[in-house]
Structures are given as C-alpha cells and as structure tokens.
Design an enzyme around this catalytic site. Structure first.
Site, mmCIF file in Angstrom:
data_model
loop_
_atom_site.group_PDB
_atom_site.id
_atom_site.type_symbol
_atom_site.label_atom_id
_atom_site.label_comp_id
_atom_site.label_asym_id
_atom_site.label_seq_id
_atom_site.Cartn_x
_atom_site.Cartn_y
_atom_site.Cartn_z
ATOM 1 C CG HIS A 147 -0.705 3.616 4.648
ATOM 2 N ND1 HIS A 147 -0.159 2.773 6.199
ATOM 3 C CD2 HIS A 147 -1.300 3.221 4.203
ATOM 4 C CE1 HIS A 147 -1.051 1.321 5.006
ATOM 5 N NE2 HIS A 147 -1.860 2.036 4.227
ATOM 6 C CB ALA B 34 -1.082 0.117 1.082
ATOM 7 C CG ASN C 108 0.268 -7.903 6.499
ATOM 8 O OD1 ASN C 108 1.115 -9.011 6.848
ATOM 9 N ND2 ASN C 108 -0.649 -8.332 5.766
#
Length: 281
Positions: A234, A138, A204
């Site tokens: 993020h 991601a 993860n």
C-alpha cells in the site's frame, strides 16, 4: 467503609471484554487464535454469528455459542461485535450489533460506500450510544493522515499493489490476463468509493484511507497487479496545509487468504487489546 481511593479502585474493576465475531473465516479465526494466546483472562469470545450454524468450523474455541440470527445478540451481554464476514454481513448484523453491544467493529468497510446503510448505522449508534469502530486494517495505523486532516487536505492518493493471484476471482481477471503478466500493471484508477464498490474483497482498505482523510469521492485509488512482488503493498501520499506525507506498507499475505494481509488480523488484535488496556498505544 471503603476509602475514596479504594472506592475508585473498586469501581474500575474490569470484567473480561465480552466479544462476538460475525463470521469465522481466515481473519476472525486468526484474531481469535492470537487473542487466546495474548489475552486469555481479559477477553472472552462468547459467540460467533453465522448464517449456517449447523456447518462444522475449524478452530472454534470450546464453548463458543454459534448464533444464526441478529435477534440472538439479545441477552449475550456483549461489549463488542467484530464483523469479519464480508460486505453483506454489515447490513445483516450491523443494526442489531449496535443495539446489543457497546461497539461494532466493521472490517468490511466497503459497505460504507452505501450511503443509506451508513446513515442507518450512524443513526442507530447515535440513538443507542454505541460506537462504530473502523480498524486500521492492512494499513496498521493512519493516525498521521487523520491528524493531518484537521487542516485542509489538497490531495490523498492510495495505490494498492498485490501479486496477480491475490486479484484472482475479482473483476481484475476481466481487465487483464493475471496468469500472463510479466510486469507491474495498473488496471483500475478512480475514487475510493468506486474502488471499494468494485473490489470489495481487495479494496476495503481504500475506505479506511478515505475516512481518515478527505472522503470517499476525493480520495484517488489505483489498483495494480505486480508479478514481481510476494507481499501486499500500500502506497499512500497526501499533501495539504500540514505539509506532505508518504507512507508505504509491505504486508505478508494471510496464509489462508492471499486477498488479505496478516496486518488486517493484527490491527483487530490491537483494537481489542486497546479496549481493555490501561495504557493505550
């Protein structure tokens, strides 16, 4: 008789990359779809490894072989195995993948919080000459952080911020009432190792940050549920001898699995395409 240039050209002639997925869920099927559109002649999906090969699976390309045991990797002449089936799959399929393919791509990087498993996989890779590849997931690309880690890093932090529904079915539901949140709420703070071990489906990506920087135990992770956003966010910060770095990613959720981002699938597509490309980007 071939000229020297002709001999070099002949020796470099490439066959299609022979690829096997472990799992055929939301991520793998999305990657398979994109590769079929973008790389129909240079990438060949030859098999999908599952534990229940008799079950119907939507979207499987025609002619794909379903295998149900690691021993069946033998004889498939694989170049790459991509795990996209969840943390337990890494232990089940990893060693065989490294013995029967040139590279093993681990999407469920939370498996690396198990030091014994990581040690085993590294030893097998060293023995066989195969490689363990960690996709950027991601985060798209953490080349800047990895480059910064050449010099000493003082601190790396990673906040993972997702809509409440993306945390449903995880330990977050025991810590906060996800259905009644009205503002951004932090419900976990700890190391990348702790975050990935406790939230393997959602965190993860913290392992990817840790491996790119200062490790699983020094990388600090905050997990947040925010009812005011629709994307998975993020926020990564680092500082050290290189200077200071701040990265922010706002990723669309994977339509078939809100716990994952579209970027997770796209990063795997990029990894595969770079494996067959003449120009690496």
């Amino acid at each position: 008789m071939l000229s020297q240039a002709g001999a070099r050209k002949s020796s470099r002639t490439k066959r299609p990359l022979r690829l096997c997925f472990v799992g055929w869920g939301a991520i793998a099927s999305r990657v398979g779809e994109l590769l079929a559109d973008r790389q129909p002649e240079t990438v060949e999906i030859v098999a999908v490894a599952v534990r229940d090969a008799d079950r119907e699976r939507a979207g499987l390309p025609e002619g794909i072989r379903l295998i149900s045991s690691p021993e069946e990797f033998a004889g498939l002449d694989l170049d790459m195995v991509i795990e996209a089936a969840g943390r337990p799959a890494v232990a089940i399929w990893g060693e065989a993948a490294l013995r029967h393919a040139g590279s093993f791509v681990v999407s469920s990087t939370s498996a690396f919080t198990d030091e014994a498993l990581l040690g085993l996989l590294l030893a097998v890779a060293d023995e066989t000459g195969s490689r363990i590849l960690v996709p950027s997931g991601a985060l798209g690309d953490l080349g800047a952080l990895a480059a910064a880690s050449v010099l000493p890093l003082d601190e790396v932090s990673h906040a993972i911020v997702k809509p409440p529904r993306a945390w449903s079915g995880t330990k977050a539901a025991d810590l906060v009432d996800l259905d009644k949140l009205t503002q951004r709420t932090e419900f976990f703070s700890g190391s990348a190792r702790e975050a990935a071990a406790s939230f393997p489906q959602n965190a993860n990506v913290a392992v990817i940050t840790a491996l790119s920087g200062i490790g699983l135990d020094r990388t600090r992770v905050v997990l947040v549920a925010d009812p005011g956003i629709s994307r998975n966010v993020h926020e990564i910060s680092a500082f050290g001898a290189f200077g200071k770095l701040d990265l922010r990613f706002e990723n669309e959720q994977l339509k078939t699995n809100p716990k994952s981002s579209e970027m997770t699938a796209l990063s795997l597509v990029r990894l595969v395409e770079n494996s067959v490309a003449t120009l690496i980007r």
